[in-house]
Scaffold this motif. Structure first.
Motif, mmCIF file in Angstrom:
data_model
loop_
_atom_site.group_PDB
_atom_site.id
_atom_site.type_symbol
_atom_site.label_atom_id
_atom_site.label_comp_id
_atom_site.label_asym_id
_atom_site.label_seq_id
_atom_site.Cartn_x
_atom_site.Cartn_y
_atom_site.Cartn_z
ATOM 1 N N HIS A 121 0.799 -1.228 0.000
ATOM 2 C CA HIS A 121 0.000 0.000 0.000
ATOM 3 C C HIS A 121 0.830 1.277 0.000
ATOM 4 C CE1 HIS A 121 -3.096 -2.991 1.027
ATOM 5 N NE2 HIS A 121 -3.701 -2.289 0.080
ATOM 6 N N CYS A 297 -4.852 1.600 6.823
ATOM 7 C CA CYS A 297 -4.200 2.656 6.048
ATOM 8 C C CYS A 297 -5.103 3.236 4.969
ATOM 9 C CB CYS A 297 -2.894 2.142 5.443
ATOM 10 S SG CYS A 297 -3.101 0.710 4.378
ATOM 11 N N CYS A 357 -1.826 -1.462 12.427
ATOM 12 C CA CYS A 357 -2.562 -2.266 11.445
ATOM 13 C C CYS A 357 -3.605 -3.153 12.113
ATOM 14 C CB CYS A 357 -1.588 -3.141 10.669
ATOM 15 S SG CYS A 357 -0.393 -2.182 9.740
ATOM 16 N N CYS A 360 -6.638 -5.277 10.624
ATOM 17 C CA CYS A 360 -6.555 -5.377 9.165
ATOM 18 C C CYS A 360 -5.746 -6.591 8.734
ATOM 19 C CB CYS A 360 -5.962 -4.094 8.600
ATOM 20 S SG CYS A 360 -5.748 -4.139 6.833
ATOM 21 N N ASN A 378 -8.879 -2.521 3.277
ATOM 22 C CA ASN A 378 -8.771 -2.691 1.832
ATOM 23 C C ASN A 378 -8.803 -4.129 1.330
ATOM 24 O OD1 ASN A 378 -6.170 -3.494 2.669
ATOM 25 N ND2 ASN A 378 -5.453 -1.379 2.521
HETATM 26 FE FE1 SF4 Z 1 -2.492 -1.160 5.556
HETATM 27 FE FE2 SF4 Z 1 -3.661 -3.223 6.663
HETATM 28 FE FE3 SF4 Z 1 -1.405 -3.597 5.279
HETATM 29 FE FE4 SF4 Z 1 -1.399 -2.330 7.629
HETATM 30 S S1 SF4 Z 1 -1.926 -4.483 7.268
HETATM 31 S S2 SF4 Z 1 -0.325 -1.671 5.785
HETATM 32 S S3 SF4 Z 1 -3.317 -1.233 7.625
HETATM 33 S S4 SF4 Z 1 -3.363 -2.914 4.492
#
Ligand code: SF4
Ligand code: MIC
Length: 644
Positions: A121, A297, A357, A360, A378
């Motif tokens: 990301h 994020c 995070c 997620c 996401n």
């Molecule tokens: Fe983004 Fe989730 Fe990956 Fe963390 S774990 S960088 S919040 S997508």
């Protein structure tokens, strides 16, 4: 002829090759970021290459993924990362400071620069006008040492935005609409450049939500021009000096144009189990919801969380729903606290989670079995939440907050709620005290290595002939979460021997045992896959651990960009069927042979796979640049770098 923005930035950083679509180019990298789950291995590799100092303008090491700290492993990794950062001149962002992409956007992202990050990301930076690309940790290590980053010169698609978002419709709905248009596969080698009259109506954090989730389409990255909105954001972050105006020439050309009328978008959701499975929220109205999680994020900026707080203010979370809220950064958390929004959230019954995070990546607050979870993140791949049969839906903060109150999916426009219009702050709270900036006196730091920190494993040179067995045959859209699960397994990222016992754990739990047995008796292991193999994260462990288990080749209908690059970096041959129907010819357990595989790779020839079990010959392409051929022959980038 006029230039688009992508061409302008890439040209200004071009060091090798020509910007002709598909040809490999090497670019200079201005900034890098790592996060702890990928960073520990990246810095171990940085050390193994004999590098002693970062040569970028800025390299930041974030700790945001492994912050659960059950057992000593995570804390040991953090201590290692902090000491390495001090020694080699890297900014260290301490645990608690927030999610790498959100924090980087706030404090460091700079229009017109290039950045690679060991996280898929990383394109979040495109919201502020950076060419920001996700890559494997080894590529980031090389870039930190001043090496170039190689990518095929991209096709550039213009996303022409017109109109304006209506109340309750958000940037998240824009990117879900884009996912509906482009899907999660078939976009390798593309950069999306946003523009058009509708662009000016979107703030930088909204743009960042859009570029963040471009990762789910498999594009190389996405970018917005740098305009007055960008200036306002940077000014409010006390960084107006970082602003430059940047955009395409008036007569710029593109490989394709996609038109999106912001005024016509509706509240959308990605239904289980793919970010590309788009449905209208109105179609799901009335469906019971068990859990709501706001953060990640993608949607954890100040505006996102104030929106949620305003919707929840004076109301209570439905008794059958568990609501968790994770502000994206310490800055966001501090502002919510100072302005009273945190109190509103707490009063509503929200569980305040760490700025990290967390949920997620499935290492906390997993839903109950078979439960419905609405998340503002996401990815909703099967099992990623930590619960295999959970039903995860991805939405905006608006839809998530409304569901937390109602206990069911609801179109927020139909609830008679007052629309929370939010003023963007003229001045964010600026407190950089959770960063440790490099200082000459820190260079003598002793690197701290706890028992969880192993040596980065190396591959052997590519064997002359491939003599192996199909260890696993899978279908389309196999994600890196299928290959190398995260969640509770994340803490073994720096212990490859242990982590590799979990490869394909949720697909075929005997995979690693079969592989180890073959590896120990000198039989090469091979994976056969369908389309879009390696979707999702940048985690290089999805190549590194199979390499450790003796996997020598992956044969697929198509491979996703970051994963294909990771396979090369660890000396695994990435092959694609010349005739996609040949996927059906091979079965799991078949014996495969390629006589003189080295020769075919050296000369860039078609690779002829003989299936000894059924007597058929299957033609495959390796699609490698000359540089990549050298890396594969050497048995990976570490060996290649040390011998060059
Ligand atoms: Fe983004 Fe989730 Fe990956 Fe963390 S774990 S960088 S919040 S997508
Ligand atoms: C993810 O969202 O899948 C991750 C966890 O951030 C990964 C990185 C990792 O596996 O450490 C990513 O997106 O690259």
């Amino acid at each position: 002829m006029g230039k688009n923005l992508v061409q302008k930035i890439l040209e200004a950083h071009l060091k090798e090759g020509e910007l002709k679509v598909g040809e490999e180019v090497g670019i200079r990298i201005d900034q890098t970021l790592t996060q702890d789950a990928t960073g520990t291995m990246a810095y171990l590799q940085f050390e193994a290459m004999g590098l002693t100092e970062v040569k970028t303008d800025l390299s930041v090491s974030y700790v945001d993924h492994n912050t659960v700290q059950v057992g000593f492993e995570n804390a040991d990794d953090h201590a290692y990362l902090q000491s390495v950062a001090a020694k080699y001149g890297i900014v260290f962002s301490r645990p608690g400071n927030g999610i790498c992409h959100q924090v980087h956007l706030e404090r460091f992202g700079k229009p017109g620069t290039t950045m690679i990050g060991s996280d898929s990301h990383t394109p979040t930076g495109g919201g502020i006008g950076q060419i920001a690309i996700g890559a494997g940790g080894l590529d980031v290590a090389v870039a930190m040492g001043g090496g170039f980053f190689y990518l095929p010169a991209p096709k550039v698609y213009k996303v022409n935005l017109t109109g304006e978002l209506k109340p309750w419709i958000t940037a998240k709905d824009v990117i879900l609409e884009m996912l509906e248009t482009l899907s999660t596969k078939g976009n390798v080698g593309v950069i999306l450049e946003y523009g058009g009259p509708g662009m000016a109506t979107l703030t930088v954090p909204e743009r960042a939500t859009i570029t963040n989730m471009g990762a789910e389409m498999g594009v190389t990255t996405s970018i917005f021009p740098s305009d007055d909105e960008t200036r306002k954001f940077l000014k409010a972050q006390g960084r107006e000096g970082d602003w430059v105006e940047l955009g395409p020439d008036g007569d710029a050309t593109y490989d394709r144009q996609i038109d999106i009328n912001l005024s016509e978008i509706e509240p959308l959701t990605a239904a289980p189990h793919s970010p590309g499975n788009i449905k209208k929220v109105s179609e799901l109205a009335g469906m019971k919801v068990d859990q709501v999680l706001i953060g990640s994020c993608t949607n954890s900026s100040y505006k996102d969380l104030v929106t949620a707080a305003k919707i929840l203010k004076g109301r209570k979370v439905h008794p059958k729903v568990s609501l968790g809220v994770a502000p994206g950064s310490r800055q966001v958390m501090q502002m919510l606290a100072k302005e009273g929004y945190l109190a509103d959230l707490i009063e509503s019954g929200a569980r305040i989670l760490e700025s990290a995070c967390g949920f997620c990546i499935g290492n906390s607050v997993s839903p109950g079995s078979g439960k419905v979870s609405i998340r503002t993140s996401n990815r909703n791949f099967e099992g990623r939440s930590g619960t295999k049969d959970a039903q995860v839906y991805l939405t905006s903060c608006e839809v998530a907050a409304a569901a937390a109150i109602e206990g069911e999916f609801a179109d927020p426009r139909k609830l008679g709620l007052e629309y929370p219009s939010i003023m963007m702050p003229e001045q964010y709270v600026i407190d950089d005290s959770m960063f440790i900036f490099p200082a000459p006196k820190l260079k003598d730091a002793v690197i701290v290595r706890g028992p969880n920190i192993g040596e980065p494993p190396r591959n052997e040179k590519l064997p002359q002939d491939l003599k192996g067995e199909v260890m696993l045959k899978v279908g389309d859209k196999i994600t890196t979460d299928h290959i190398m699960p995260a969640g509770p397994r994340l803490k073994y990222r720096s212990n490859v021997k242990k982590y590799s016992t979990f490869v394909f754990e949720n697909v075929d739990s005997a995979f690693h045992e079969r592989c180890s047995k073959n590896r120990d008796s000198g039989i090469h292991n091979i994976i056969v896959a369908g389309e879009s193999y390696g979707q999702g994260s940048s985690r290089e462990h999805a190549a590194l651990c199979p390499m450790y288990l003796g996997v020598k080749a992956v044969v697929a209908r198509s491979l996703e960009r970051i994963h294909a690059a990771n396979l090369v970096n660890f000396g695994i041959v990435p092959l694609t069927f010349k005739n996609p129907a040949d996927h059906d010819v091979i079965s799991q357990g078949d014996s495969l042979e390629v006589v003189n595989l080295r020769g075919a790779i050296e000369k860039g020839e078609v690779v002829k796979l003989m299936d000894k079990t059924n007597g058929k010959t299957i033609e495959c392409d390796a699609n490698l640049s000359e540089r990549q051929r050298g890396i594969v022959l050497a048995g990976g980038l570490l060996n290649y770098t040390n011998s060059n």
